[in-house]
Design an enzyme around this catalytic site. Structure first.
Site, short mmCIF file in Angstrom:
data_model
loop_
_atom_site.label_atom_id
_atom_site.label_comp_id
_atom_site.label_asym_id
_atom_site.label_seq_id
_atom_site.Cartn_x
_atom_site.Cartn_y
_atom_site.Cartn_z
N ALA A 244 0.84 -1.21 0.00
CA ALA A 244 0.00 0.00 0.00
C ALA A 244 0.87 1.24 0.00
O ALA A 244 2.08 1.18 0.26
CB ALA A 244 -0.92 0.02 1.21
N ASN A 245 0.25 2.38 -0.30
CA ASN A 245 0.88 3.68 -0.13
C ASN A 245 0.43 4.31 1.18
O ASN A 245 -0.64 3.95 1.70
CB ASN A 245 0.52 4.60 -1.30
CG ASN A 245 1.22 4.22 -2.58
OD1 ASN A 245 2.37 3.78 -2.55
ND2 ASN A 245 0.54 4.35 -3.70
N ARG A 246 1.18 5.27 1.66
CA ARG A 246 0.84 5.93 2.93
C ARG A 246 -0.16 7.05 2.68
O ARG A 246 0.20 8.22 2.63
CB ARG A 246 2.11 6.49 3.59
CG ARG A 246 3.06 5.43 4.08
CD ARG A 246 4.34 6.06 4.61
NE ARG A 246 5.25 5.07 5.17
CZ ARG A 246 6.48 5.34 5.55
NH1 ARG A 246 6.96 6.57 5.42
NH2 ARG A 246 7.25 4.40 6.06
#
Length: 408
Positions: A213-215
């Site tokens: 995932a991305n932050r």
């Protein structure tokens, strides 16, 4: 500023919580729009903001004493409860909510609320543990059954160090929008327009317990969706996994992966504009493990093969179903404007909002944003502001572009 609340009389009850400081900006915003604001402060509210500052901003007498001899000779609390168009409680503390839910009166604020014969709008503000307590949930349900309306609370950092969650009072502009909606007076330049917004990260499973995932918190995308809905748009929000509540007044579609997000985006077409804010993962595991990948006694590290995810912005930007206005986001750690300009052309967008997510620029997930609006006409630098204000500014820009005929 359009006088959307001209000739409207708002009785503002300021409760005793740290969010009372926001009531000062709220008063200013209401008066900018032409509202007449009469403040009532609880005794506890005076511990956070002074009657002098509240009175100066409201240009009105500040009420607070139930036993004031001058006011109560004509049952002043009844008069206050019935001579206004709306009673707005901001912040609405757990104490105020509980007292009204149970019909308890101990001061001027609660007397006014119990005697009210006009709509009551509450903006709750309290610690997440207090908001989630079963007693507060019961009181909330009772008040809603009694016809009390609510705006917020939002999720975020609390005044207490290390505390976060639902309980933050809605921002003043969001409360003002709720007041305008209550009176049906808000400016609605996007009425009748269908707009798609994507928000949050995507989660790409590796095995049943791990993912890529991305932050991204989703705060910016959710704020943009809410701001567009506030201008009258029929908004579909396609959201990856976030901890935020679904914004009120719009349709939210929940997805997990990039492929699911693209499918939901296509299902939301056609529309007048699409705003791609989601931080979509670029890759997914080529083969998702059916069970948890275990550590090996040999210390050998498993090799995971990746496959590329669909580029949602580029797919829609070059699609025959492309909306008239397409806006993307570029989160970059270096060469911000150059990368944003390349992305604008490569992905077929009309505008890119570029923000620096390097260590110097601030990591993703924060409450503020510094963005540059990149179009074929040049670069517009926006000052650092809250994500809610970025959303409001972008929503107005979208409304202006749609109004003049969005570029193709």
């Amino acid at each position: 500023m359009t006088a959307t609340l001209s000739d409207r009389r708002v009785l503002l009850i300021v409760g005793g919580g740290i969010a009372a400081y926001k009531s000062l900006d709220l008063i200013r915003r209401l008066r900018e729009r032409g509202a007449e604001v009469t403040p009532v402060m609880t005794r506890a509210a005076g511990e956070f903001v002074t009657p002098l500052s509240v009175g100066a901003l409201s240009a009105s007498r500040v009420y607070g004493d139930l036993f004031d001899r001058d006011d109560e000779h004509d049952v002043g609390h009844i008069r206050l409860a019935r001579t206004h168009d709306l009673i707005l409680v901001a912040p609405a503390t757990a104490d105020l909510m509980a007292k009204l839910a149970h019909g308890l009166v101990g001061d001027l604020a609660t007397a006014v609320l119990l005697a009210a014969r006009v709509p009551v709008l509450m903006a709750p503000a309290m610690n997440p543990a207090m908001w989630n307590h079963p007693a507060t949930r019961r009181n909330l349900a009772t008040l809603k059954d009694d016809g009390v309306e609510f705006v917020g609370p939002a999720s975020g950092e609390m005044a207490e160090s290390g505390e976060a969650g639902f309980g933050r009072m809605a921002e003043p502009l969001e409360i003002v929008a709720a007041v305008e909606d209550r009176f049906g007076t808000g400016s609605k330049p996007l009425a009748g327009r269908r707009i798609l917004v994507t928000s949050g990260p995507t989660h790409e499973p590796i095995d049943p317990v791990r993912y890529i995932a991305n932050r991204s918190s989703g705060r910016q995308g959710h704020a943009i969706a809410a701001a567009l809905a506030g201008l009258g748009a029929d908004v579909t929000l396609v959201s990856g996994p976030v901890t935020l509540a679904d914004p009120a007044g719009l349709r939210t579609v929940h997805v997990e992966t990039a492929r699911q997000m693209l499918e939901a985006v296509r299902a939301a077409l056609p529309c007048d504009a699409a705003i791609f804010v989601a931080a979509v993962a670029d890759w997914h595991a080529a083969e998702e493990a059916g069970s948890k990948i275990k550590k090996r006694d040999s210390g050998e590290v498993p090799v995971i093969a990746f496959a590329e995810n669909p580029d949602i912005l580029r797919t829609i930007g070059h699609s025959p179903e492309r909306p008239p206005l397409v806006v993307g986001f570029a989160a970059e750690t270096d060469d911000l404007l150059a990368n944003a300009a390349r992305k604008l052309e490569r992905k077929g967008a009309d505008a890119i909002l570029a923000n620096d997510v390097s260590a110097a620029g601030g990591v993703m997930g924060g409450r503020e944003n510094t963005v540059h609006l990149v179009t074929r006409d040049g670069v517009e630098e926006w000052p650092t502001m809250s994500k809610e204000k970025v959303a409001e500014r972008l929503a107005r820009w979208v409304a202006a572009k749609i109004g003049e005929g969005a570029p193709r």
